[in-house]
Scaffold this active site. Sequence first.
Site, PDB file in Angstrom:
ATOM      1  N   ARG A  85      -2.546 -53.040 -38.581  1.00 22.41           N
ATOM      2  CA  ARG A  85      -2.494 -51.517 -37.794  1.00 22.41           C
ATOM      3  C   ARG A  85      -1.836 -51.247 -36.632  1.00 22.41           C
ATOM      4  O   ARG A  85      -1.846 -50.333 -35.810  1.00 22.41           O
ATOM      5  CB  ARG A  85      -4.127 -50.653 -37.816  1.00 22.41           C
ATOM      6  N   LYS A 111      12.303 -45.726 -34.120  1.00 23.97           N
ATOM      7  CA  LYS A 111      12.486 -46.041 -35.464  1.00 23.97           C
ATOM      8  C   LYS A 111      12.504 -47.263 -36.153  1.00 23.97           C
ATOM      9  O   LYS A 111      13.151 -48.043 -35.571  1.00 23.97           O
ATOM     10  CB  LYS A 111      14.055 -45.254 -35.892  1.00 23.97           C
ATOM     11  N   GLU A 115      29.065 -45.786 -32.197  1.00 21.07           N
ATOM     12  CA  GLU A 115      27.939 -45.345 -31.956  1.00 21.07           C
ATOM     13  C   GLU A 115      27.782 -44.395 -30.680  1.00 21.07           C
ATOM     14  O   GLU A 115      27.335 -43.410 -30.322  1.00 21.07           O
ATOM     15  CB  GLU A 115      26.632 -45.748 -32.236  1.00 21.07           C
ATOM     16  N   LYS A 161      20.447 -41.000 -24.929  1.00 21.14           N
ATOM     17  CA  LYS A 161      19.282 -41.390 -26.384  1.00 21.14           C
ATOM     18  C   LYS A 161      17.893 -41.139 -25.732  1.00 21.14           C
ATOM     19  O   LYS A 161      17.030 -40.421 -26.398  1.00 21.14           O
ATOM     20  CB  LYS A 161      19.621 -42.740 -26.853  1.00 21.14           C
ATOM     21  N   GLU A 174      12.295 -36.505 -35.096  1.00 19.73           N
ATOM     22  CA  GLU A 174      13.469 -35.947 -35.347  1.00 19.73           C
ATOM     23  C   GLU A 174      13.020 -34.612 -36.329  1.00 19.73           C
ATOM     24  O   GLU A 174      13.440 -34.310 -37.525  1.00 19.73           O
ATOM     25  CB  GLU A 174      13.938 -36.889 -36.601  1.00 19.73           C
ATOM     26  N   ARG A 232      16.909 -34.267 -32.372  1.00 23.65           N
ATOM     27  CA  ARG A 232      17.032 -35.645 -32.593  1.00 23.65           C
ATOM     28  C   ARG A 232      18.423 -35.833 -33.870  1.00 23.65           C
ATOM     29  O   ARG A 232      19.219 -36.845 -33.871  1.00 23.65           O
ATOM     30  CB  ARG A 232      16.122 -36.558 -32.996  1.00 23.65           C
ATOM     31  N   ASN A 249      22.565 -37.939 -35.764  1.00 21.48           N
ATOM     32  CA  ASN A 249      23.237 -38.128 -37.265  1.00 21.48           C
ATOM     33  C   ASN A 249      24.823 -37.598 -37.455  1.00 21.48           C
ATOM     34  O   ASN A 249      25.338 -37.591 -38.295  1.00 21.48           O
ATOM     35  CB  ASN A 249      22.394 -37.248 -38.176  1.00 21.48           C
ATOM     36  N   HIS A 299      26.973 -39.072 -39.795  1.00 18.56           N
ATOM     37  CA  HIS A 299      26.435 -39.982 -40.513  1.00 18.56           C
ATOM     38  C   HIS A 299      26.641 -39.624 -42.051  1.00 18.56           C
ATOM     39  O   HIS A 299      26.254 -40.331 -43.018  1.00 18.56           O
ATOM     40  CB  HIS A 299      25.190 -40.165 -40.317  1.00 18.56           C
ATOM     41  N   HIS A 342      27.188 -42.616 -44.426  1.00 20.32           N
ATOM     42  CA  HIS A 342      26.525 -43.026 -45.577  1.00 20.32           C
ATOM     43  C   HIS A 342      27.293 -43.028 -46.882  1.00 20.32           C
ATOM     44  O   HIS A 342      27.018 -44.017 -47.913  1.00 20.32           O
ATOM     45  CB  HIS A 342      25.264 -42.262 -45.640  1.00 20.32           C
ATOM     46  N   HIS A 388      28.752 -50.079 -39.885  1.00 18.61           N
ATOM     47  CA  HIS A 388      28.303 -48.777 -40.009  1.00 18.61           C
ATOM     48  C   HIS A 388      29.051 -48.002 -39.013  1.00 18.61           C
ATOM     49  O   HIS A 388      29.579 -46.925 -39.258  1.00 18.61           O
ATOM     50  CB  HIS A 388      26.775 -49.079 -39.509  1.00 18.61           C
TER      51      HIS A 388
END
Length: 339
Positions: A113, A135, A177, A215, A225, A229, A233, A236, A240, A253
């Site tokens: 946990r 994340k 980025e 950030k 998010e 946030r 993206n 993105h 993607h 990426h």
Amino acid sequence: MEINVKTLNGSYGITLERGALLKVGELLNLDRRVLIVTDDGVPKEYALAVAKQCKTPVIITLPQGEATKNTESWLTLHKTMVENNFTRSDCVVAVGGGVVGDLSGFAAATYMRGIDFYNIPTTVLSQVDSSIGGKTAVDFMGYKNLVGAFYPPKAVVIDPYVIRTLPQRQIVNGLCEALKMAATCDKELFEIFKNTSEFDLDVIEQIIHCSLLIKKAVVEQDERESGLRKVLNFGHTLAHAIESVNGMDKYYHGECVAIGMLPMCSQKVREELETVLLKLGLQVSLQEDAEKLIDACRHDKKMSGDKITVVTVPEIGKFQMKDITFSEFSDMIRSVALK
Ligand code: GLY
């Protein structure tokens, strides 16, 4: 340099310091069982340097690449912890890029946990972005980051010296980025990109520092998010789609994000961005069939009915979040197609 990030349940520190890898024993509590997760693309010496500073280290080296970020690797980490009698007071340390960080963080989040997780990002991309903000995830059934958790690290240690062993293409990958954060949130950072002719260690360290501050500001306001946030993206959706059409290995990426930003900008910003991208040796028009990419975007999680939410940049350092029709979005994508 120390940056503190507030989270919903506490806070964690980011140390940005040359040579920090050799003093993680002073910065982190490694006086216990420590699962060090790395991959075979990271110089062995990095994980070994960390291991030397741990009381009871266990190193696991996974194959490099996105394909490793799956539930099997996640179970392998858990099995390794069980076999080595890890308890709730032991910890996981990621020594690698985003794949290693996301996977290790998720293994730490779910073992008993949740046990302590430290991140030592070794790529520019993970230093400026993925190691911050909590994340964690693995890919599942073909979907990127489908199974995961928000699980902030206990601490992040960034040693800019590790950049010296990165190939130029990897460095540029990470800089994209940072450029995304500059375009949306920080005119001064963008000026650094504009005015720099040689991206040496000093400049890159400065870019990492500015990106971390951006950030931090974003994730402190919106860790989960639900709004702000989403600015991270920027670029993105198309990125993607390029990744899903080409597979995860053809482009990095950041390279996909670079081109993904262009259709989302005003003409003036687009020209400025293109100048920086060309200087970094990147493409400024699509190599793929725009219609194929548009089709891939139809499945984007930012779609709702016929509308898609996009981040646009009307001027450097400013952004807007807009709901536009898929047809408007498609025309934007067509605008970066190879003529
Ligand atoms: N890399 C995007 C985020 O952390 O939200």
